[in-house]
Design a protein around this motif. Structure first.
Motif, PDB file in Angstrom:
ATOM      1  N   VAL A   1      19.052 123.624 152.438  1.00  0.00           N
ATOM      2  CA  VAL A   1      20.275 122.880 152.783  1.00  0.00           C
ATOM      3  C   VAL A   1      20.225 121.468 152.215  1.00  0.00           C
ATOM      4  O   VAL A   1      21.183 121.010 151.564  1.00  0.00           O
ATOM      5  N   ILE A   2      19.116 120.751 152.445  1.00  0.00           N
ATOM      6  CA  ILE A   2      19.024 119.347 152.033  1.00  0.00           C
ATOM      7  C   ILE A   2      19.139 119.218 150.514  1.00  0.00           C
ATOM      8  O   ILE A   2      19.938 118.419 149.997  1.00  0.00           O
ATOM      9  N   PHE A   3      18.363 119.985 149.790  1.00  0.00           N
ATOM     10  CA  PHE A   3      18.400 119.885 148.323  1.00  0.00           C
ATOM     11  C   PHE A   3      19.705 120.453 147.774  1.00  0.00           C
ATOM     12  O   PHE A   3      20.198 119.990 146.743  1.00  0.00           O
ATOM     13  N   GLY A   4      20.273 121.440 148.456  1.00  0.00           N
ATOM     14  CA  GLY A   4      21.564 121.964 148.015  1.00  0.00           C
ATOM     15  C   GLY A   4      22.663 120.926 148.119  1.00  0.00           C
ATOM     16  O   GLY A   4      23.480 120.761 147.198  1.00  0.00           O
ATOM     17  N   LEU A   5      22.697 120.203 149.237  1.00  0.00           N
ATOM     18  CA  LEU A   5      23.695 119.137 149.394  1.00  0.00           C
ATOM     19  C   LEU A   5      23.460 118.012 148.389  1.00  0.00           C
ATOM     20  O   LEU A   5      24.416 117.459 147.822  1.00  0.00           O
ATOM     21  N   ALA A   6      22.200 117.676 148.156  1.00  0.00           N
ATOM     22  CA  ALA A   6      21.895 116.626 147.176  1.00  0.00           C
ATOM     23  C   ALA A   6      22.420 117.015 145.800  1.00  0.00           C
ATOM     24  O   ALA A   6      23.032 116.195 145.097  1.00  0.00           O
ATOM     25  N   GLY A   7      22.184 118.262 145.395  1.00  0.00           N
ATOM     26  CA  GLY A   7      22.663 118.706 144.094  1.00  0.00           C
ATOM     27  C   GLY A   7      24.173 118.736 144.001  1.00  0.00           C
ATOM     28  O   GLY A   7      24.754 118.372 142.971  1.00  0.00           O
ATOM     29  N   ARG A   8      24.820 119.157 145.073  1.00  0.00           N
ATOM     30  CA  ARG A   8      26.281 119.287 145.060  1.00  0.00           C
ATOM     31  C   ARG A   8      26.965 117.930 144.947  1.00  0.00           C
ATOM     32  O   ARG A   8      28.021 117.813 144.325  1.00  0.00           O
ATOM     33  N   TYR A   9      26.383 116.902 145.558  1.00  0.00           N
ATOM     34  CA  TYR A   9      27.047 115.596 145.603  1.00  0.00           C
ATOM     35  C   TYR A   9      26.329 114.518 144.785  1.00  0.00           C
ATOM     36  O   TYR A   9      26.703 113.348 144.846  1.00  0.00           O
ATOM     37  N   GLY A  10      25.318 114.908 144.025  1.00  0.00           N
ATOM     38  CA  GLY A  10      24.603 113.929 143.206  1.00  0.00           C
ATOM     39  C   GLY A  10      23.889 112.880 144.032  1.00  0.00           C
ATOM     40  O   GLY A  10      23.739 111.731 143.593  1.00  0.00           O
ATOM     41  N   ALA A  11      23.442 113.265 145.221  1.00  0.00           N
ATOM     42  CA  ALA A  11      22.805 112.319 146.140  1.00  0.00           C
ATOM     43  C   ALA A  11      21.300 112.331 145.971  1.00  0.00           C
ATOM     44  O   ALA A  11      20.703 113.284 145.465  1.00  0.00           O
ATOM     45  N   GLY A  12      20.666 111.252 146.431  1.00  0.00           N
ATOM     46  CA  GLY A  12      19.221 111.231 146.533  1.00  0.00           C
ATOM     47  C   GLY A  12      18.772 111.896 147.821  1.00  0.00           C
ATOM     48  O   GLY A  12      19.586 112.204 148.704  1.00  0.00           O
ATOM     49  N   VAL A  13      17.469 112.113 147.939  1.00  0.00           N
ATOM     50  CA  VAL A  13      16.880 112.780 149.102  1.00  0.00           C
ATOM     51  C   VAL A  13      15.794 111.879 149.680  1.00  0.00           C
ATOM     52  O   VAL A  13      14.964 111.350 148.936  1.00  0.00           O
ATOM     53  N   ASP A  14      15.791 111.725 151.009  1.00  0.00           N
ATOM     54  CA  ASP A  14      14.735 110.964 151.681  1.00  0.00           C
ATOM     55  C   ASP A  14      14.390 111.709 152.964  1.00  0.00           C
ATOM     56  O   ASP A  14      15.175 111.736 153.913  1.00  0.00           O
TER      57      ASP A  14
END
Length: 396
Positions: free
Chosen positions: A199-212
């Motif tokens: 879920v976390i990495f999927g959302l990051a990829g979909r919205y071009g976001a970073g992950v922490d």
């Protein structure tokens, strides 16, 4: 064109005194002391009288939305363990009016006068608070009118998979422009690390976001999750966009496991964030030598999790140094995690002070960086994007 000249400065990393010329928010030149400004200079002049210029302090891990700073004293009341603190925070938020933009702005003011020029803040997102924490922090940052910059992490403090509706709210936060997506102990809290990271990495990829991702889990459970995050980051090509916060398992690991994980972090381009904890101290020197960026942060400041903290990143560097070594180079390494190292971890380009860098600076009455950390003098001057934003402990 805006100009500022800092006369008779001692600049960290620069031999001898210099006059520092700032133009349009960036360091334009280091000039011979006493030569005066360039032809036609008509900007502001500040005489530093030999005081030390450091890069602006960077708080790489904060929880601004939780703070009670500036409000009444609230005795600590949480139960033991991580989940006890999570439940206490959720239950008492309505009673105390948290998140509160006034408290957040008051804390930000104190951070600014202490020399912080940028902060990464995790903000709670859950079905009880919705996106109120995002809105409160944004409002408070706006009140400071550019004196400090901030990036937000949509954070599932109460868990994601175990708190139905949180996943949808995290996505709503990203749609609303929050820069990063957060995670929390994929195994220890959510009990399903593969699904959590999906879920976390999927959302990051979909919205071009970073992950922490907060990773408190220690022992082999924690090191296994390090490996999962390293594998995901490599597979998805997200090097430079992923941070592991706390990472206690790395500090607890045996030397061979520690070295293997550090090599993996460096190869995947993953940064770490720490808060100078009492246990599980990160091996700063080994990480730095391997090229792993490390950011230091205050974590929560005077909130329902803990009554401690001031928001002062020099104080936090002092705590970090006290746990890692007393030599000047150890102390300077701790300060680096609160300045340039934190900037690298957060992807902030040109965090000086060198020609061409952003003019985010803090001036202290100290002879060198180690003394600045150990003494923690009042910040004589704080400069954000070439603008004097605080002077001698007060907002300018």
């Amino acid at each position: 064109m805006s100009e500022l000249l800092l006369r008779d400065a001692r600049i960290q990393g620069h031999e001898g005194p210099a006059d520092l010329l700032i133009r349009d928010g960036r360091i334009a030149a280091l000039l011979t002391p006493g030569a005066g400004g360039p032809d036609g200079f008509a900007g502001e002049v500040e005489d530093l009288n030999g005081r030390l210029v450091l890069p602006g302090l960077v708080d790489g891990h904060a929880h601004l939305d939780k703070t009670l700073w500036g409000g009444p004293w609230v005795p600590h009341s949480s139960g033991p363990g991580l989940m006890g603190k999570i439940r206490n925070g959720q239950e008492r938020r309505p009673e105390l009016g948290i998140p509160n933009a006034d408290h957040i702005a008051a804390l930000l003011e104190n951070m600014i006068v202490c020399g912080t020029t940028h902060v990464r803040s995790h903000v709670d997102v859950d079905p009880l608070v919705g996106l109120d924490s995002v809105e409160a922090v944004r409002e408070a940052v706006g009140r400071l009118d550019g004196r400090i910059s901030a990036e937000l992490v949509a954070f599932p403090q109460a868990g994601m998979l175990i708190s139905p509706g949180t996943e949808t709210l995290l996505e709503e936060a990203l749609k609303a422009g929050v820069e990063m997506i957060g995670g929390l102990d994929p195994a220890g809290v959510d009990r399903d690390p593969v699904r959590h990271l999906d879920v976390i990495f999927g959302l990051a990829g979909r919205y071009g976001a970073g992950v922490d991702i907060h990773l408190h889990d220690g022992g082999t459970l924690g090191t296994w999750q390090f490996e999962l995050i390293i594998e995901r980051t490599r597979a998805l090509g997200l090097g430079g966009k992923v941070t592991i916060s706390h990472g206690f398992a790395l500090g607890d690991a045996d030397p061979a496991t520690r070295d293997r994980l550090i090599e993996g972090l460096a190869g995947a381009g993953i940064a770490l964030a720490t808060i100078a904890p009492a246990r599980g101290t990160l091996p700063l020197r080994a990480l730095t030598e391997a090229g792993v960026p490390v950011a230091l942060g205050n974590d929560g400041v005077r909130d329902l999790w803990s009554p401690f903290g001031t928001g002062d990143m020099l104080e936090r560097a002092f705590f970090q140094a006290r746990g890692t070594g007393a030599r000047d180079e150890d102390i300077e390494l701790a300060l680096d995690a609160a300045t340039r190292g934190a900037a690298r971890a957060l992807g902030l380009e040109g965090h000086g002070p060198a020609v061409g860098d952003r003019a985010d600076l803090v001036v202290v009455d100290a002879r060198n960086a180690a003394e600045a950390v150990c003494v923690r003098p009042r910040r004589s001057l704080v400069v954000k994007a070439g603008r004097i934003v605080a002077r001698d402990g007060r907002l300018a």
